[in-house]
Scaffold this motif. Structure first.
Motif, mmCIF file in Angstrom:
data_model
loop_
_atom_site.group_PDB
_atom_site.id
_atom_site.type_symbol
_atom_site.label_atom_id
_atom_site.label_comp_id
_atom_site.label_asym_id
_atom_site.label_seq_id
_atom_site.Cartn_x
_atom_site.Cartn_y
_atom_site.Cartn_z
ATOM 1 N N ARG A 70 0.714 -1.136 -0.117
ATOM 2 C CA ARG A 70 -0.050 -0.187 -0.133
ATOM 3 C C ARG A 70 0.980 1.318 -0.005
ATOM 4 N N ARG A 74 0.783 2.048 -3.780
ATOM 5 C CA ARG A 74 -0.476 3.035 -3.982
ATOM 6 C C ARG A 74 -0.238 4.134 -3.581
ATOM 7 N N GLU A 75 0.548 4.651 -2.667
ATOM 8 C CA GLU A 75 0.617 5.835 -1.919
ATOM 9 C C GLU A 75 1.883 6.495 -2.453
ATOM 10 N N ASP A 121 -5.971 10.891 4.796
ATOM 11 C CA ASP A 121 -5.502 10.156 3.734
ATOM 12 C C ASP A 121 -6.380 10.666 2.488
ATOM 13 N N VAL A 122 -7.271 11.326 2.425
ATOM 14 C CA VAL A 122 -7.926 12.003 1.191
ATOM 15 C C VAL A 122 -6.874 13.305 0.887
ATOM 16 N N THR A 124 -3.821 13.825 1.775
ATOM 17 C CA THR A 124 -2.665 13.337 1.587
ATOM 18 C C THR A 124 -2.661 12.988 -0.024
ATOM 19 N N ALA A 125 -3.538 12.115 -0.338
ATOM 20 C CA ALA A 125 -3.692 11.901 -1.900
ATOM 21 C C ALA A 125 -3.819 13.167 -2.618
ATOM 22 N N ASP A 126 -4.579 14.145 -2.392
ATOM 23 C CA ASP A 126 -4.902 15.309 -2.997
ATOM 24 C C ASP A 126 -3.482 16.044 -3.271
ATOM 25 N N ILE A 128 -0.273 14.740 -3.063
ATOM 26 C CA ILE A 128 0.183 13.940 -4.073
ATOM 27 C C ILE A 128 -0.129 14.033 -5.384
ATOM 28 N N ALA A 129 -1.439 14.361 -5.711
ATOM 29 C CA ALA A 129 -1.809 14.407 -7.149
ATOM 30 C C ALA A 129 -1.182 15.952 -7.474
#
Length: 144
Positions: A70, A74-75, A121-122, A124-126, A128-129
């Motif tokens: 993960r 994924r991250e 997590d949301v 962090t994902a934003d 990273i994007a």
């Protein structure tokens, strides 16, 4: 770390049964050479080894492989970053006598039902994007 895991094994064995490297690879979609490499890079991933070097993964080992997968795949963590994320912090492992140990509680957001960790997590994902988008634009500008 919990001994429960999300891997789907269709071999009729009980959930806590030992798994071969082939069974783990098939269930998680990871190649055997990658698992062997991760064993070298992550000391906490230490499956049982029998005669002839045959590996047997416990439920906790499978859960660790899932966490590594993960983080790395994924991250977007580097192996070093994943190692640091999986290492228990020294302050958590050895609490000071002056600091009381408080239970870790995940507060809930009443409007969404998400825990603060899942909201992070949301976010962090934003982030990273956005960083990936900036990286792509920077690479294009440098190539021009």
């Amino acid at each position: 770390m919990s001994a429960t895991f999300d891997a789907k094994f269709d071999d009729g064995k009980e959930d806590g049964a030992l798994r071969t490297i082939g069974e783990v690879c098939k269930a998680l979609g990871i190649k055997a050479h990658v698992l062997r490499y991760w064993e070298q890079q992550f000391p906490m991933l230490n499956p049982l080894k029998r005669s002839g070097g045959r590996r047997y993964y416990r439920a906790t080992d499978v859960a660790m492989v899932e966490q590594i997968d993960r983080l790395v795949n994924r991250e977007g963590y580097t192996l070093k970053g994943a190692q640091q994320a999986l290492q228990p912090s020294k302050s958590a492992a050895q609490p000071s006598a002056k600091q009381p140990v408080a239970p870790q509680i995940q507060p809930r957001n009443p409007s969404s039902g998400q825990t603060a960790a899942s909201q992070n997590d949301v976010v962090t994902a934003d982030v990273i994007a956005k960083i990936r988008s900036i990286r792509t634009k920077l690479a294009a500008a440098l190539d021009a």
